[in-house]
Motif scaffolding. Structure first.
Motif, PDB file in Angstrom:
ATOM      1  N   THR A 163       0.858  -1.159   0.000  1.00 38.92           N
ATOM      2  CA  THR A 163       0.000   0.000   0.000  1.00 38.92           C
ATOM      3  C   THR A 163       0.903   1.220   0.000  1.00 38.92           C
ATOM      4  O   THR A 163       1.933   1.228   0.673  1.00 38.92           O
ATOM      5  CB  THR A 163      -0.964  -0.028   1.210  1.00 38.92           C
ATOM      6  OG1 THR A 163      -1.480   1.269   1.422  1.00 38.92           O
ATOM      7  CG2 THR A 163      -0.301  -0.512   2.470  1.00 38.92           C
ATOM      8  N   MET A 302      -9.692  -1.433   4.794  1.00 38.14           N
ATOM      9  CA  MET A 302      -8.368  -0.994   4.351  1.00 38.14           C
ATOM     10  C   MET A 302      -7.508  -2.223   4.092  1.00 38.14           C
ATOM     11  O   MET A 302      -7.756  -3.277   4.663  1.00 38.14           O
ATOM     12  CB  MET A 302      -7.669  -0.183   5.443  1.00 38.14           C
ATOM     13  CG  MET A 302      -8.284   1.136   5.724  1.00 38.14           C
ATOM     14  SD  MET A 302      -7.254   2.011   6.906  1.00 38.14           S
ATOM     15  CE  MET A 302      -5.879   2.476   5.888  1.00 38.14           C
ATOM     16  N   THR A 380      -6.035   5.002  11.051  1.00 38.93           N
ATOM     17  CA  THR A 380      -6.389   4.719   9.654  1.00 38.93           C
ATOM     18  C   THR A 380      -6.007   5.823   8.678  1.00 38.93           C
ATOM     19  O   THR A 380      -5.885   5.573   7.484  1.00 38.93           O
ATOM     20  CB  THR A 380      -7.910   4.513   9.512  1.00 38.93           C
ATOM     21  OG1 THR A 380      -8.562   5.735   9.915  1.00 38.93           O
ATOM     22  CG2 THR A 380      -8.403   3.358  10.355  1.00 38.93           C
TER      23      THR A 380
END
Ligand code: MCA
Ligand code: AMP
Length: 505
Positions: A163, A302, A380
């Motif tokens: 990511t 996520m 997050t």
């Protein structure tokens, strides 16, 4: 000790002749057929002298064989590392090197480009093509369709998903068997999946959504999937009558709504439509209900955490919200500066904790420590609030991130390329509304004094270096970037100025 991931998702279907994958050419693969294929691949992997815990980097088109490679890695105790098929060599070389992959599997069309990258890493290179051909399956087909799973525990790593980050460097999110299993079990229950479900699967299988949410839920429930290579509107309309459920990014739903053939009649038999990966506009939610009578169930997750929240299966699916924290997920909203929990209703940083939360970033202890608190809460980067009924609203992002058609794009990565171009002093990359992709990429350039950068040449350099979905739709030259008194570029001002660039209103 067995191998929980393999045993609980795949092994439970041993010997079952029930359908697992319906393919667009009319073929059906049963759960047993799929396990045979996975075992043959696991035997082939075994011949490559890999060690449990080794990374297998995979950049291949979506196919039953590609999915079986995921199962085979679970069986063989290897860490599955899927990569977006749009990535170019420069991007791939980072992932392969950073992960220390021992095996790279790619499409034969990319073999020549990847060979030097794999060689530099001392990694073995095998091919797997969209039609199932290639060196990996050639070898696998000569193997036995049985393989004793390598012993693993729930705490062992099962997958790495890369990511991007605000610094422009991608981070390998390390997911354990327990992360994947706990989320799959929870979602099966929350969304009432059973062996009678037929999921219309048009998502890519190199991201959490298509791989862990969609596939693991179907594996855990014993259902089946109509397994499409990609989202194609005609295929979706043609095959929806055979499905019970669909998962998609918001672009799937806006594209369906834009087609008059998508009618209430076509969806009457459907049990569930789920959306995630990007915000679903309340307007899309409402138009979908007007057209079909179905309320889309929106959820939020996520790469680092799998799924965190979901609107309820029974009860009100509230448009513009991502529902409630999943049963085993703690969620709090904190002050982004101090980390203190804020009073209910206030907007702040969303933090989550639970069995779904990853182990950390591969070989990046500082980045892990900056985002994963010692008490297990993960920060997050999403800004949100919890309303008086407990529904979570995502109101913005604390991180500089663009989501285009469900793909995440970190502006920094593009800015680093733009800043390097001849005649460019600096750049700012922003996301602006786009009717199809939700957001799209816009690049702003400032020239060095007395220079006039060649915008077309810059665009073509970007196109060579970065995956297609990251390309700015347009590059605009400005005299200077707006800055606040501290000298920081005001991206909000730029976003505001260009917000209607790609929308008609
Ligand atoms: C394709 N293109 C894109 C995108 N996809 N450009 C920007 N953003 C995109 N998402 C390029 C194509 O290469 C093509 O380039 C041009 O744009 C138009 O292609 P088109 O045919 O319209 O696109 P498509 O092939 O139909 O793809 C659009 C798509 C696809 C169906 C929305 O992007 C998609 O399947 N997205 C899902 C992504 C996803 O699974 N995200 C989950 C991440 P050219 O014109 O040069 O040919 S997991 C996650 O986020 C978390 C954990 C979560 O909560 O789920
Ligand atoms: P990724 O890094 O690909 O896992 O993307 C995760 C990010 O996607 C989250 O941090 C959110 O910003 C966004 N996201 C995922 N689902 C939703 C949703 N339903 N609504 C709004 N944003 C979402």
């Amino acid at each position: 000790m067995g191998n929980p991931l393999y045993d609980q998702l795949f092994g439970i279907h041993a010997g079952q002749d029930t359908p697992f994958l319906y393919l667009p050419d009319g073929q059906t693969l049963s759960h047993a057929d799929f396990l045979d294929m996975a075992s043959r691949i696991a035997n082939a992997l075994n011949g490559f002298e890999l060690q449990p815990g080794d990374r297998v980097a995979v950049q291949v088109e979506k196919s039953p064989e590609a999915l079986a490679l995921y199962a085979a890695c679970a069986q063989a105790g290897l860490i599955f590392l899927p990569l977006n098929t749009a990535y170019k060599s420069a991007e791939l070389s980072y992932f392969i090197e950073n992960s220390g992959a021992a095996l790279v599997v790619c499409d034969a069309a990319n073999q020549a480009d990847l060979a030097p990258i794999a060689q530099a890493q001392n990694a073995r290179l095998e091919t797997l093509n969209a039609d199932g051909s290639g060196s990996l399956m050639r070898r696998a087909l000569g193997m036995l369709p049985a393989f004793e799973p390598v012993k693993r525990s729930e705490d062992d790593l099962a997958a790495f998903l890369y990511t991007s980050g605000t610094t422009g460097r991608s981070k390998g999110a390390m997911l354990t068997q327990a992360n994947l299993l706990s989320n799959a079990e929870t979602l099966v229950q929350e969304w009432r999946f059973t062996k009678d479900d037929v999921l219309l699967h048009a998502l890519p299988i190199f991201h959490t959504h298509g791989l862990f949410v969609a596939t693991n839920v179907i594996l855990a429930s014993g259902g089946s999937m109509i397994f499409l290579p990609k989202f194609d509107l005609d295929d979706i309309l043609r095959l929806m009558p055979n499905a019970t459920s669909m998962m998609g990014v918001p672009t799937f739903y806006t594209r369906l709504l834009a087609d008059e053939q998508f009618t209430g009649d076509l969806t009457r038999h459907m049990r569930l439509f789920i959306s995630g990966s990007a915000p679903l506009l309340a307007e899309t939610h409402e138009r979908f209900e007007d057209r079909t009578g179905h309320r889309i169930l929106e959820r939020y997750g996520m790469t680092e955490t799998n799924m965190n929240t979901s609107n309820p299966y029974d009860g009100e699916r509230r448009a513009g919200t991502v529902g409630f924290p999943l049963p085993d997920v703690d969620l709090k909203v904190t002050d982004p500066e101090t980390g203190e929990t804020l009073p209910q209703g206030e907007i702040g940083m969303i933090e989550v904790r639970g069995p779904n939360v990853f182990e950390g970033y591969w070989q990046m202890p500082e980045k892990t420590a900056a985002e994963l608190r010692e008490d297990g809460f993960f920060i997050t980067g999403d800004l949100g609030r919890v309303d008086e009924d407990g529904y979570v609203h995502i109101v913005g992002r604390g991180k500089d991130l663009i989501i285009s058609g469900g793909f995440n794009i970190y502006p920094k990565e593009i800015e680093l390329v733009l800043d390097d171009q001849p005649g460019v002093l600096e750049s700012a990359v922003i996301g602006v509304p786009h009717p199809d992709f939700g957001e799209t990429v816009l690049g702003i350039l400032v020239a060095e004094p007395d220079q006039s950068p060649d915008v077309e040449a810059i665009m073509s350099t970007v196109q060579n270096e970065l995956a297609r979905f990251k390309h700015p739709r347009e590059l605009i030259l400005l005299d200077e970037l707006p800055r606040n008194t501290m000298g920081k570029v005001q991206k909000n001002a730029l976003r505001d100025r260009y917000k209607a660039r790609f929308t008609s209103n």
